[in-house]
Write a protein that holds these residues in place. Structure first.
Motif, PDB file in Angstrom:
ATOM      1  N   ALA A  53      -3.989   6.999  16.124  1.00  0.00           N
ATOM      2  CA  ALA A  53      -4.752   5.745  16.045  1.00  0.00           C
ATOM      3  C   ALA A  53      -6.252   5.966  16.145  1.00  0.00           C
ATOM      4  N   ASP A  54      -6.671   6.892  16.986  1.00  0.00           N
ATOM      5  CA  ASP A  54      -8.117   7.064  17.160  1.00  0.00           C
ATOM      6  C   ASP A  54      -8.797   7.733  15.965  1.00  0.00           C
ATOM      7  N   SER A  55      -8.021   8.269  15.023  1.00  0.00           N
ATOM      8  CA  SER A  55      -8.644   8.841  13.829  1.00  0.00           C
ATOM      9  C   SER A  55      -8.944   7.770  12.778  1.00  0.00           C
ATOM     10  N   LEU A  56      -8.380   6.583  12.950  1.00  0.00           N
ATOM     11  CA  LEU A  56      -8.567   5.514  11.974  1.00  0.00           C
ATOM     12  C   LEU A  56      -9.683   4.553  12.349  1.00  0.00           C
ATOM     13  N   ASP A  57     -10.156   4.615  13.581  1.00  0.00           N
ATOM     14  CA  ASP A  57     -11.129   3.626  14.029  1.00  0.00           C
ATOM     15  C   ASP A  57     -12.458   3.727  13.297  1.00  0.00           C
ATOM     16  N   GLU A  58     -12.809   4.894  12.790  1.00  0.00           N
ATOM     17  CA  GLU A  58     -14.094   5.038  12.110  1.00  0.00           C
ATOM     18  C   GLU A  58     -14.095   4.374  10.735  1.00  0.00           C
ATOM     19  N   CYS A  59     -13.014   4.537   9.971  1.00  0.00           N
ATOM     20  CA  CYS A  59     -13.018   3.984   8.616  1.00  0.00           C
ATOM     21  C   CYS A  59     -12.654   2.499   8.613  1.00  0.00           C
ATOM     22  N   LEU A  60     -11.783   2.054   9.513  1.00  0.00           N
ATOM     23  CA  LEU A  60     -11.354   0.653   9.510  1.00  0.00           C
ATOM     24  C   LEU A  60     -12.117  -0.210  10.507  1.00  0.00           C
ATOM     25  N   ARG A  61     -12.887   0.414  11.381  1.00  0.00           N
ATOM     26  CA  ARG A  61     -13.689  -0.302  12.390  1.00  0.00           C
ATOM     27  C   ARG A  61     -12.810  -1.136  13.320  1.00  0.00           C
ATOM     28  N   LEU A  62     -11.700  -0.553  13.738  1.00  0.00           N
ATOM     29  CA  LEU A  62     -10.812  -1.188  14.704  1.00  0.00           C
ATOM     30  C   LEU A  62     -10.714  -0.290  15.935  1.00  0.00           C
ATOM     31  N   GLY A  63     -10.459  -0.896  17.070  1.00  0.00           N
ATOM     32  CA  GLY A  63     -10.266  -0.113  18.274  1.00  0.00           C
ATOM     33  C   GLY A  63      -8.891   0.525  18.297  1.00  0.00           C
ATOM     34  N   GLU A  64      -8.770   1.587  19.067  1.00  0.00           N
ATOM     35  CA  GLU A  64      -7.502   2.313  19.141  1.00  0.00           C
ATOM     36  C   GLU A  64      -6.369   1.409  19.617  1.00  0.00           C
ATOM     37  N   SER A  65      -6.618   0.583  20.626  1.00  0.00           N
ATOM     38  CA  SER A  65      -5.561  -0.286  21.148  1.00  0.00           C
ATOM     39  C   SER A  65      -5.134  -1.321  20.106  1.00  0.00           C
ATOM     40  N   THR A  66      -6.065  -1.814  19.302  1.00  0.00           N
ATOM     41  CA  THR A  66      -5.726  -2.765  18.243  1.00  0.00           C
ATOM     42  C   THR A  66      -4.882  -2.093  17.173  1.00  0.00           C
ATOM     43  N   ILE A  67      -5.198  -0.862  16.845  1.00  0.00           N
ATOM     44  CA  ILE A  67      -4.429  -0.135  15.841  1.00  0.00           C
ATOM     45  C   ILE A  67      -3.003   0.110  16.328  1.00  0.00           C
ATOM     46  N   ILE A  68      -2.852   0.484  17.582  1.00  0.00           N
ATOM     47  CA  ILE A  68      -1.515   0.708  18.142  1.00  0.00           C
ATOM     48  C   ILE A  68      -0.723  -0.585  18.171  1.00  0.00           C
ATOM     49  N   GLU A  69      -1.370  -1.665  18.573  1.00  0.00           N
ATOM     50  CA  GLU A  69      -0.690  -2.972  18.577  1.00  0.00           C
ATOM     51  C   GLU A  69      -0.321  -3.385  17.156  1.00  0.00           C
ATOM     52  N   SER A  70      -1.173  -3.107  16.180  1.00  0.00           N
ATOM     53  CA  SER A  70      -0.875  -3.408  14.777  1.00  0.00           C
ATOM     54  C   SER A  70       0.374  -2.669  14.326  1.00  0.00           C
ATOM     55  N   MET A  71       0.455  -1.421  14.680  1.00  0.00           N
ATOM     56  CA  MET A  71       1.617  -0.613  14.292  1.00  0.00           C
ATOM     57  C   MET A  71       2.893  -1.165  14.903  1.00  0.00           C
ATOM     58  N   ARG A  72       2.840  -1.471  16.178  1.00  0.00           N
ATOM     59  CA  ARG A  72       4.034  -1.978  16.873  1.00  0.00           C
ATOM     60  C   ARG A  72       4.503  -3.293  16.262  1.00  0.00           C
ATOM     61  N   ARG A  73       3.588  -4.215  16.070  1.00  0.00           N
ATOM     62  CA  ARG A  73       3.949  -5.518  15.517  1.00  0.00           C
ATOM     63  C   ARG A  73       4.313  -5.430  14.041  1.00  0.00           C
ATOM     64  N   PHE A  74       3.676  -4.528  13.316  1.00  0.00           N
ATOM     65  CA  PHE A  74       3.970  -4.360  11.895  1.00  0.00           C
ATOM     66  C   PHE A  74       5.414  -3.903  11.699  1.00  0.00           C
ATOM     67  N   VAL A  75       5.848  -2.943  12.487  1.00  0.00           N
ATOM     68  CA  VAL A  75       7.221  -2.448  12.365  1.00  0.00           C
ATOM     69  C   VAL A  75       8.211  -3.579  12.615  1.00  0.00           C
ATOM     70  N   HIS A  76       7.984  -4.368  13.642  1.00  0.00           N
ATOM     71  CA  HIS A  76       8.891  -5.490  13.936  1.00  0.00           C
ATOM     72  C   HIS A  76       8.867  -6.520  12.819  1.00  0.00           C
TER      73      HIS A  76
END
Length: 175
Positions: A141-164
């Motif tokens: 998650a922390d490798s994506l924060d630079e290009c998408l401008r999202l925080g690591e915790s938001t990216i992890i939450e996105s992944m969790r909710r996206f799968v569901h």
């Protein structure tokens, strides 16, 4: 003695023992000290965090991340052509957008809303792209924060909710 308390005592001594400065400077310094002490006491009363005076707000950078993502892949015409979209996401653009719409429909967290301050939150396109990038590239998650401008915790939450959301939307059809 607590280090904060020791610092307060030191500053108090400094304030009242100084004879070289003018009354105006003393008043200004004391006003700053009172404000600092009030901030310190307030932070001690709210151990759970919350808004911090002087903290940098990053909403503008999030908007820049969304605009860059939109212009690169979803604008008319996009900066990157269809074959590059396919190479980066391993699917066609219209299928990607269908999955984004399904995620928004199944989980209200993906819907863009205004916060308490009236500012727009993150769009679904940005949140879903973060989840897809994690899946496609097996990226942390922390490798994506630079290009998408999202925080690591938001990216992890996105992944969790996206799968569901994807399992709920497409599970009966494809599983």
């Amino acid at each position: 003695m607590d280090p904060r308390q020791a610092w307060k005592e030191y500053l108090r001594e400094l304030c009242f023992s100084s004879n070289d400065s003018s009354d105006e400077e003393d008043d200004l310094f004391m006003e700053g000290m009172r404000a600092w002490q009030a901030d310190l006491e307030e932070s001690e009363r709210r151990p759970w965090g919350g808004s911090v005076r002087g903290r940098k707000r990053i909403n503008r950078y999030r908007l820049e991340g969304h605009m860059r993502l939109f212009n690169d892949y979803f604008a008319d015409p996009p900066m990157y052509l269809d074959y590059i979209f396919w190479r980066r996401f391993r699917m066609k653009r219209d299928i990607f957008l269908k999955i984004v719409a399904a995620a928004e429909e199944k989980d209200p967290w993906f819907q863009q809303r205004r916060n308490a301050a009236g500012e727009l939150g993150l769009p679904a396109l940005q949140k879903v792209t973060a989840a897809f990038r994690m899946l496609a590239y097996d990226a942390p998650a922390d490798s994506l924060d630079e290009c998408l401008r999202l925080g690591e915790s938001t990216i992890i939450e996105s992944m969790r909710r996206f799968v569901h959301a994807v399992v709920e939307a497409f599970g009966d059809e494809y599983i």
